[in-house]
Design an enzyme around this catalytic site. Structure first.
Site, PDB file in Angstrom:
ATOM      1  N   ASP A  24       0.785  -1.018   0.067  1.00 40.84           N
ATOM      2  CA  ASP A  24       0.040   0.162  -0.223  1.00 40.84           C
ATOM      3  C   ASP A  24       0.911   1.112   0.218  1.00 40.84           C
ATOM      4  OD1 ASP A  24      -2.238   2.023   1.064  1.00 40.84           O
ATOM      5  OD2 ASP A  24      -3.103   0.296   0.786  1.00 40.84           O
ATOM      6  N   HIS A  34      -9.797  -5.065  -3.299  1.00 41.09           N
ATOM      7  CA  HIS A  34      -8.768  -5.367  -2.713  1.00 41.09           C
ATOM      8  C   HIS A  34      -9.254  -5.984  -1.459  1.00 41.09           C
ATOM      9  CE1 HIS A  34      -9.250  -1.042  -2.545  1.00 41.09           C
ATOM     10  NE2 HIS A  34      -9.314  -0.949  -1.201  1.00 41.09           N
ATOM     11  N   HIS A  86      -7.371  -5.781   2.275  1.00 43.92           N
ATOM     12  CA  HIS A  86      -5.564  -5.423   2.887  1.00 43.92           C
ATOM     13  C   HIS A  86      -5.544  -5.872   3.798  1.00 43.92           C
ATOM     14  CE1 HIS A  86      -6.632  -0.477   2.922  1.00 43.92           C
ATOM     15  NE2 HIS A  86      -8.050  -1.545   2.186  1.00 43.92           N
TER      16      HIS A  86
END
Ligand code: 5GP
Ligand code: ZN
Length: 136
Positions: free
Chosen positions: A29, A98, A100
């Site tokens: 990220d 997505h 995380h």
């Protein structure tokens, strides 16, 4: 379509990619909550959970576990949040699915939590019936 994660998957935009195959890509990220904050995405543009094929979800789950074990066993990181936002009201900002992976250490000051509300302590019986009929 303008999508930053599609651009990362196709190497049009830079990212620190740690894994890529025909179906999924994992990269760090750019605005991380903690050191090692990773995102795992499908290579095709699926906006959210409602769109992603089961086989892709399974690969993402499987890679999550590999990474989780590496953080725990090789980097001595004791805890990890795995989370995933669907829809604006859920905090989704990038509308390409997505997952995380957020490494956690004690007292790291990251907050992800909600205030419990007992008035929501209830069930959806129709959901139980639907799942029992449609998932095996
Ligand atoms: P969401 O709130 O949609 O679940 O999270 C989107 C995530 O994408 C955020 O954690 C944000 O930091 C990350 N992000 C946004 N733009 C970029 C980018 O250009 N590159 C990378 N590597 N991550 C990004
Ligand atoms: Zn996309």
């Amino acid at each position: 379509m303008d999508c930053i994660f599609c651009d990362i998957v196709s190497h049009k935009s830079p990212a620190w990619i740690i894994y890529q195959d025909n179906d999924i890509t994992a990269f760090f990220d750019y605005f991380p909550a903690s050191k090692g904050h990773l995102l795992i995405v499908p290579n095709i543009h699926n906006s959210d959970i409602y769109d992603v094929p089961d086989t892709t979800l399974q690969k993402i789950a499987s890679l999550s576990k590999k990474i989780a074990l590496f953080y725990k066993e090789h980097l001595d990181i004791p805890a990890l949040n795995i989370l995933q936002n669907n829809g604006q009201a859920a905090g989704q900002v990038v509308f390409h699915y997505h997952m995380h992976l957020i490494p956690r250490i004690p007292w790291d000051n990251i907050t992800l939590w909600w205030t419990p509300d007992e008035s929501h302590r209830d069930s959806y019986d129709e959901l139980r019936d639907y799942i029992q009929k449609n998932f095996s």
